[in-house]
Design a protein around this motif. Structure first.
Motif, mmCIF file in Angstrom:
data_model
loop_
_atom_site.group_PDB
_atom_site.id
_atom_site.type_symbol
_atom_site.label_atom_id
_atom_site.label_comp_id
_atom_site.label_asym_id
_atom_site.label_seq_id
_atom_site.Cartn_x
_atom_site.Cartn_y
_atom_site.Cartn_z
ATOM 1 N N ASN A 128 -62.047 -98.105 0.306
ATOM 2 C CA ASN A 128 -61.261 -97.449 1.359
ATOM 3 C C ASN A 128 -61.203 -95.926 1.162
ATOM 4 N N PHE A 129 -62.337 -95.353 0.822
ATOM 5 C CA PHE A 129 -62.463 -93.916 0.631
ATOM 6 C C PHE A 129 -63.529 -93.378 1.582
ATOM 7 N N ILE A 130 -63.245 -92.249 2.222
ATOM 8 C CA ILE A 130 -64.285 -91.586 3.019
ATOM 9 C C ILE A 130 -65.021 -90.621 2.094
ATOM 10 N N PRO B 213 -55.273 -96.546 6.710
ATOM 11 C CA PRO B 213 -56.166 -95.388 6.700
ATOM 12 C C PRO B 213 -56.869 -95.265 5.348
ATOM 13 N N PRO B 214 -58.002 -94.568 5.310
ATOM 14 C CA PRO B 214 -58.660 -94.341 4.023
ATOM 15 C C PRO B 214 -57.711 -93.645 3.054
ATOM 16 N N GLN B 215 -57.870 -93.952 1.773
ATOM 17 C CA GLN B 215 -56.950 -93.410 0.759
ATOM 18 C C GLN B 215 -56.968 -91.892 0.699
ATOM 19 N N LEU C 182 -57.446 -89.875 3.175
ATOM 20 C CA LEU C 182 -57.193 -89.236 4.470
ATOM 21 C C LEU C 182 -55.829 -88.564 4.413
ATOM 22 N N GLY D 83 -58.492 -83.720 1.803
ATOM 23 C CA GLY D 83 -58.799 -85.129 1.584
ATOM 24 C C GLY D 83 -60.265 -85.487 1.614
#
Lengths: 159, 179
Positions: B143-145, A79-81, A83, B109
Protein backbone atom coordinates in the motif's frame (compact mmCIF):
# COMPACT_ATOMS: atom_id res chain seq x y z
CA UNK A 1 -11.62 20.93 -13.84
CA UNK A 2 -11.69 20.53 -17.62
CA UNK A 3 -14.39 18.56 -19.36
CA UNK A 4 -13.57 15.58 -21.57
CA UNK A 5 -14.02 17.72 -24.67
CA UNK A 6 -11.40 20.17 -23.39
CA UNK A 7 -8.92 17.31 -22.95
CA UNK A 8 -9.67 16.20 -26.52
CA UNK A 9 -9.04 19.73 -27.79
CA UNK A 10 -5.78 19.97 -25.87
CA UNK A 11 -4.65 16.55 -27.09
CA UNK A 12 -5.42 17.53 -30.72
CA UNK A 13 -3.53 20.78 -30.24
CA UNK A 14 -0.50 18.94 -28.86
CA UNK A 15 -0.55 16.33 -31.64
CA UNK A 16 -0.72 19.10 -34.25
CA UNK A 17 2.26 20.76 -32.63
CA UNK A 18 4.17 17.47 -32.58
CA UNK A 19 3.37 16.92 -36.26
CA UNK A 20 4.70 20.39 -37.07
CA UNK A 21 8.27 19.60 -36.01
CA UNK A 22 8.58 15.82 -35.66
CA UNK A 23 9.85 15.07 -39.16
CA UNK A 24 12.68 17.56 -38.90
CA UNK A 25 14.16 15.42 -36.07
CA UNK A 26 15.89 18.48 -34.72
CA UNK A 27 13.93 18.47 -31.48
CA UNK A 28 13.67 14.78 -30.71
CA UNK A 29 13.69 15.45 -26.97
CA UNK A 30 10.65 17.67 -27.39
CA UNK A 31 8.94 15.00 -29.49
CA UNK A 32 9.10 12.79 -26.42
CA UNK A 33 7.73 15.48 -24.12
CA UNK A 34 4.96 16.67 -26.43
CA UNK A 35 4.12 13.03 -27.16
CA UNK A 36 3.68 12.42 -23.46
CA UNK A 37 1.47 15.47 -22.93
CA UNK A 38 -0.67 14.46 -25.89
CA UNK A 39 -1.13 11.03 -24.32
CA UNK A 40 -1.91 12.58 -20.95
CA UNK A 41 -4.93 14.45 -22.30
CA UNK A 42 -6.12 11.42 -24.24
CA UNK A 43 -6.04 9.43 -21.00
CA UNK A 44 -7.79 12.17 -19.03
CA UNK A 45 -10.56 12.17 -21.62
CA UNK A 46 -10.83 8.40 -21.31
CA UNK A 47 -11.15 8.70 -17.51
CA UNK A 48 -13.76 11.45 -17.91
CA UNK A 49 -15.81 9.46 -20.41
CA UNK A 50 -15.60 6.11 -18.67
CA UNK A 51 -16.08 7.40 -15.11
CA UNK A 52 -16.67 3.94 -13.62
CA UNK A 53 -13.15 2.74 -12.93
CA UNK A 54 -11.49 0.57 -10.32
CA UNK A 55 -8.78 1.34 -7.81
CA UNK A 56 -7.07 -1.63 -6.19
CA UNK A 57 -9.79 -3.80 -7.66
CA UNK A 58 -12.65 -1.87 -6.09
CA UNK A 59 -15.12 0.25 -8.07
CA UNK A 60 -14.85 4.03 -7.95
CA UNK A 61 -16.63 6.82 -9.82
CA UNK A 62 -14.17 9.39 -11.04
CA UNK A 63 -13.83 12.11 -13.68
CA UNK A 64 -10.30 13.38 -13.14
CA UNK A 65 -7.15 11.61 -12.01
CA UNK A 66 -6.61 14.31 -9.36
CA UNK A 67 -9.78 13.15 -7.62
CA UNK A 68 -8.45 9.67 -6.91
CA UNK A 69 -7.78 10.19 -3.15
CA UNK A 70 -11.28 11.60 -2.57
CA UNK A 71 -12.98 8.98 -4.72
CA UNK A 72 -11.08 6.20 -2.96
CA UNK A 73 -12.08 7.64 0.41
CA UNK A 74 -15.74 7.76 -0.64
CA UNK A 75 -15.49 4.11 -1.59
CA UNK A 76 -13.83 3.42 1.79
CA UNK A 77 -10.61 2.21 0.18
CA UNK A 78 -7.65 2.84 2.51
CA UNK A 79 -5.28 5.45 1.05
CA UNK A 80 -1.65 4.55 0.36
CA UNK A 81 0.50 4.79 3.48
CA UNK A 82 2.70 7.48 2.02
CA UNK A 83 -0.16 9.64 0.80
CA UNK A 84 0.08 12.88 2.77
CA UNK A 85 -2.56 15.52 3.24
CA UNK A 86 -0.51 17.74 0.96
CA UNK A 87 -1.61 16.95 -2.58
CA UNK A 88 1.05 15.20 -4.60
CA UNK A 89 1.34 15.49 -8.35
CA UNK A 90 -1.68 13.97 -10.14
CA UNK A 91 0.75 12.14 -12.43
CA UNK A 92 1.02 9.46 -9.78
CA UNK A 93 -2.74 9.02 -9.53
CA UNK A 94 -3.12 8.98 -13.31
CA UNK A 95 -0.38 6.36 -13.62
CA UNK A 96 -2.16 4.13 -11.12
CA UNK A 97 -5.49 4.49 -12.90
CA UNK A 98 -4.01 3.91 -16.35
CA UNK A 99 -2.19 0.76 -15.35
CA UNK A 100 -5.19 -0.72 -13.60
CA UNK A 101 -7.98 0.37 -15.93
CA UNK A 102 -6.48 0.71 -19.38
CA UNK A 103 -4.12 -2.26 -19.68
CA UNK A 104 -4.14 -2.05 -23.49
CA UNK A 105 -2.24 1.24 -23.34
CA UNK A 106 -0.87 1.31 -19.78
CA UNK A 107 2.63 0.24 -20.80
CA UNK A 108 2.73 2.72 -23.70
CA UNK A 109 1.61 5.57 -21.49
CA UNK A 110 4.12 4.74 -18.74
CA UNK A 111 6.91 4.47 -21.30
CA UNK A 112 6.11 7.96 -22.59
CA UNK A 113 5.94 9.25 -19.01
CA UNK A 114 9.32 7.81 -18.06
CA UNK A 115 11.00 8.82 -21.31
CA UNK A 116 9.78 12.39 -20.92
CA UNK A 117 11.36 12.45 -17.47
CA UNK A 118 14.58 10.86 -18.75
CA UNK A 119 14.87 13.50 -21.49
CA UNK A 120 16.28 15.86 -18.87
CA UNK A 121 19.37 13.68 -18.47
CA UNK A 122 19.98 12.82 -22.12
CA UNK A 123 21.18 16.24 -23.25
CA UNK A 124 19.14 16.29 -26.48
CA UNK A 125 20.74 13.03 -27.60
CA UNK A 126 17.60 11.15 -28.66
CA UNK A 127 18.28 9.48 -31.99
CA UNK A 128 15.66 9.34 -34.75
CA UNK A 129 15.23 5.63 -34.17
CA UNK A 130 14.78 6.19 -30.43
CA UNK A 131 12.12 8.80 -30.85
CA UNK A 132 10.27 6.59 -33.33
CA UNK A 133 10.26 3.67 -30.89
CA UNK A 134 9.82 5.58 -27.65
CA UNK A 135 7.40 8.34 -28.69
CA UNK A 136 5.84 7.82 -32.09
CA UNK A 137 4.92 4.14 -31.66
CA UNK A 138 3.44 4.35 -28.15
CA UNK A 139 1.54 7.58 -28.86
CA UNK A 140 0.23 6.11 -32.12
CA UNK A 141 -1.09 3.10 -30.20
CA UNK A 142 -2.76 5.34 -27.62
CA UNK A 143 -4.36 7.47 -30.35
CA UNK A 144 -5.69 4.36 -32.15
CA UNK A 145 -7.05 2.97 -28.87
CA UNK A 146 -8.82 6.23 -28.05
CA UNK A 147 -10.31 6.59 -31.52
CA UNK A 148 -11.58 3.04 -31.31
CA UNK A 149 -12.88 3.01 -27.73
CA UNK A 150 -13.73 6.61 -26.88
CA UNK A 151 -15.21 7.94 -30.12
CA UNK A 152 -12.39 10.43 -30.67
CA UNK A 153 -11.10 11.27 -34.11
CA UNK A 154 -7.49 12.28 -33.56
CA UNK A 155 -5.43 12.61 -36.70
CA UNK A 156 -2.00 11.13 -36.14
CA UNK A 157 0.36 11.03 -39.06
CA UNK A 158 4.04 11.59 -38.37
CA UNK A 159 5.23 10.04 -41.63
CA UNK B 1 -3.06 32.15 61.56
CA UNK B 2 -3.84 35.70 60.39
CA UNK B 3 -3.84 36.93 63.97
CA UNK B 4 -0.49 35.35 64.65
CA UNK B 5 0.99 37.01 61.59
CA UNK B 6 -0.43 40.34 62.58
CA UNK B 7 1.10 39.94 66.00
CA UNK B 8 4.49 39.07 64.46
CA UNK B 9 4.18 42.09 62.21
CA UNK B 10 3.77 44.30 65.14
CA UNK B 11 6.93 42.89 66.68
CA UNK B 12 10.10 44.91 66.00
CA UNK B 13 12.20 41.70 65.96
CA UNK B 14 10.80 40.31 62.73
CA UNK B 15 13.03 40.81 59.69
CA UNK B 16 11.63 42.83 56.78
CA UNK B 17 11.47 39.84 54.42
CA UNK B 18 9.12 37.95 56.72
CA UNK B 19 6.96 41.01 57.05
CA UNK B 20 6.62 41.06 53.27
CA UNK B 21 5.88 37.32 53.20
CA UNK B 22 3.07 37.81 55.64
CA UNK B 23 1.66 40.60 53.49
CA UNK B 24 1.65 38.20 50.57
CA UNK B 25 -0.25 35.61 52.59
CA UNK B 26 -2.85 38.22 53.29
CA UNK B 27 -3.34 38.66 49.55
CA UNK B 28 -1.28 41.69 48.66
CA UNK B 29 1.09 39.96 46.23
CA UNK B 30 2.58 43.10 44.77
CA UNK B 31 3.85 44.05 48.19
CA UNK B 32 5.71 40.76 48.44
CA UNK B 33 8.03 41.49 45.55
CA UNK B 34 10.72 44.02 45.81
CA UNK B 35 13.16 44.34 42.91
CA UNK B 36 13.38 42.69 39.53
CA UNK B 37 11.90 39.37 40.59
CA UNK B 38 8.19 40.12 40.65
CA UNK B 39 5.18 37.91 40.09
CA UNK B 40 5.04 38.58 36.33
CA UNK B 41 8.71 37.69 35.98
CA UNK B 42 8.27 34.42 37.85
CA UNK B 43 5.22 33.58 35.79
CA UNK B 44 7.11 34.42 32.60
CA UNK B 45 10.04 32.22 33.68
CA UNK B 46 7.70 29.36 34.50
CA UNK B 47 5.95 29.71 31.14
CA UNK B 48 9.28 29.87 29.33
CA UNK B 49 10.41 26.70 31.04
CA UNK B 50 7.11 25.02 30.17
CA UNK B 51 7.44 26.16 26.57
CA UNK B 52 11.01 24.86 26.38
CA UNK B 53 9.87 21.55 27.84
CA UNK B 54 6.95 21.47 25.41
CA UNK B 55 9.18 22.27 22.46
CA UNK B 56 11.66 19.62 23.55
CA UNK B 57 8.92 17.02 23.88
CA UNK B 58 7.44 18.06 20.52
CA UNK B 59 10.87 17.87 18.85
CA UNK B 60 11.50 14.45 20.40
CA UNK B 61 8.13 13.25 19.17
CA UNK B 62 8.67 14.63 15.66
CA UNK B 63 12.20 13.19 15.53
CA UNK B 64 10.85 9.81 16.61
CA UNK B 65 8.16 10.02 13.91
CA UNK B 66 10.70 11.02 11.26
CA UNK B 67 13.02 8.16 12.23
CA UNK B 68 10.18 5.67 11.87
CA UNK B 69 9.16 7.30 8.60
CA UNK B 70 12.71 7.21 7.32
CA UNK B 71 13.12 3.54 8.19
CA UNK B 72 9.88 2.71 6.40
CA UNK B 73 10.82 4.75 3.33
CA UNK B 74 14.28 3.19 3.14
CA UNK B 75 12.75 -0.26 3.52
CA UNK B 76 10.37 0.36 0.62
CA UNK B 77 13.11 1.83 -1.55
CA UNK B 78 15.44 -1.12 -0.96
CA UNK B 79 12.61 -3.59 -1.46
CA UNK B 80 11.72 -1.94 -4.78
CA UNK B 81 15.32 -1.78 -5.97
CA UNK B 82 15.98 -5.42 -5.03
CA UNK B 83 12.82 -6.59 -6.73
CA UNK B 84 13.64 -4.71 -9.93
CA UNK B 85 17.21 -5.96 -9.93
CA UNK B 86 16.29 -9.62 -9.45
CA UNK B 87 13.47 -9.51 -12.02
CA UNK B 88 15.66 -7.73 -14.57
CA UNK B 89 18.45 -10.28 -14.09
CA UNK B 90 16.04 -13.09 -14.88
CA UNK B 91 14.01 -11.61 -17.71
CA UNK B 92 16.46 -9.13 -19.28
CA UNK B 93 19.90 -10.74 -19.00
CA UNK B 94 21.47 -8.32 -21.48
CA UNK B 95 20.32 -5.25 -19.60
CA UNK B 96 22.77 -3.84 -17.11
CA UNK B 97 21.70 -1.78 -14.10
CA UNK B 98 24.60 0.58 -13.55
CA UNK B 99 23.23 2.61 -10.69
CA UNK B 100 20.18 2.85 -8.51
CA UNK B 101 19.32 6.06 -6.72
CA UNK B 102 16.41 7.46 -4.80
CA UNK B 103 14.72 10.51 -3.41
CA UNK B 104 11.81 10.81 -1.07
CA UNK B 105 9.86 13.49 0.68
CA UNK B 106 8.17 13.02 4.04
CA UNK B 107 6.04 16.11 3.62
CA UNK B 108 4.76 15.35 0.14
CA UNK B 109 4.72 11.63 0.64
CA UNK B 110 6.48 10.55 -2.51
CA UNK B 111 9.18 7.95 -3.03
CA UNK B 112 11.06 7.81 -6.31
CA UNK B 113 13.56 5.20 -7.39
CA UNK B 114 15.77 5.89 -10.37
CA UNK B 115 17.85 3.42 -12.38
CA UNK B 116 20.70 4.12 -14.74
CA UNK B 117 20.64 1.27 -17.22
CA UNK B 118 22.61 0.21 -20.24
CA UNK B 119 20.54 -1.70 -22.76
CA UNK B 120 19.14 -1.96 -26.25
CA UNK B 121 16.04 0.09 -27.05
CA UNK B 122 13.91 -3.05 -27.09
CA UNK B 123 15.08 -4.05 -23.61
CA UNK B 124 14.58 -0.48 -22.44
CA UNK B 125 10.88 -0.75 -23.37
CA UNK B 126 10.62 -4.11 -21.60
CA UNK B 127 12.36 -2.65 -18.56
CA UNK B 128 9.72 0.08 -18.38
CA UNK B 129 7.03 -2.61 -18.46
CA UNK B 130 8.84 -4.48 -15.70
CA UNK B 131 8.84 -1.31 -13.57
CA UNK B 132 5.08 -1.02 -14.08
CA UNK B 133 4.64 -4.47 -12.62
CA UNK B 134 6.84 -3.66 -9.63
CA UNK B 135 5.02 -0.38 -8.92
CA UNK B 136 1.69 -2.16 -9.00
CA UNK B 137 2.95 -4.97 -6.77
CA UNK B 138 4.29 -2.50 -4.16
CA UNK B 139 0.98 -0.63 -4.18
CA UNK B 140 -1.01 -3.84 -3.86
CA UNK B 141 1.14 -5.61 -1.29
CA UNK B 142 2.56 -2.73 0.77
CA UNK B 143 0.00 0.00 0.00
CA UNK B 144 2.80 2.39 -0.96
CA UNK B 145 2.93 4.63 -4.02
CA UNK B 146 6.41 4.36 -5.47
CA UNK B 147 7.47 5.89 -8.77
CA UNK B 148 10.25 4.33 -10.76
CA UNK B 149 12.26 5.97 -13.51
CA UNK B 150 15.32 5.22 -15.57
CA UNK B 151 17.71 6.58 -18.13
CA UNK B 152 19.47 4.42 -20.66
CA UNK B 153 23.08 5.55 -21.09
CA UNK B 154 23.94 3.33 -24.07
CA UNK B 155 25.87 5.41 -26.62
CA UNK B 156 25.11 8.50 -24.60
CA UNK B 157 26.70 10.78 -22.12
CA UNK B 158 24.04 11.28 -19.46
CA UNK B 159 23.96 14.28 -17.17
CA UNK B 160 25.19 12.54 -14.03
CA UNK B 161 25.47 15.63 -11.85
CA UNK B 162 21.79 16.35 -12.55
CA UNK B 163 20.86 12.75 -11.72
CA UNK B 164 22.79 12.91 -8.44
CA UNK B 165 21.19 16.22 -7.64
CA UNK B 166 17.66 14.95 -8.35
CA UNK B 167 18.22 11.56 -6.69
CA UNK B 168 20.65 12.16 -3.84
CA UNK B 169 20.42 8.75 -2.17
CA UNK B 170 22.48 5.92 -3.53
CA UNK B 171 20.77 2.65 -2.73
CA UNK B 172 24.00 0.72 -2.46
CA UNK B 173 25.32 3.22 0.07
CA UNK B 174 22.15 2.88 2.14
CA UNK B 175 22.48 -0.90 2.08
CA UNK B 176 26.09 -0.71 3.25
CA UNK B 177 25.17 1.68 6.04
CA UNK B 178 22.45 -0.70 7.18
CA UNK B 179 24.98 -3.52 7.50
Amino acid sequence: MPLGSQHVQQASHNIEFLTSFYKGHKYNDWSITVGFYSALHIIENAIFVKKQLTYKGKPITIEHADDLPDCAAQSKIPPPQNLSSTPITPHKFRNILVQENFPDVGDFYMLLYRESRAARYKKHQFSDNEVALLAKAPLGSIVDWSNKNFATSFVFNLE
Amino acid sequence: MANRITSYLNSQEIPDILKKASVAVKGDLDGFFDGPQNFQALLRDALDRAKQQGVKEAIDKVAEGITEHLKRHIYEVIKTASLVESLAKKSLPNLQIRDCRSKFSFDLGWINVFFVINSSLEDEILFSNLLNGVEQAILKEHNFIIETFFVNDRDKEVDYPAIKNDYPFNIKTIELEKK
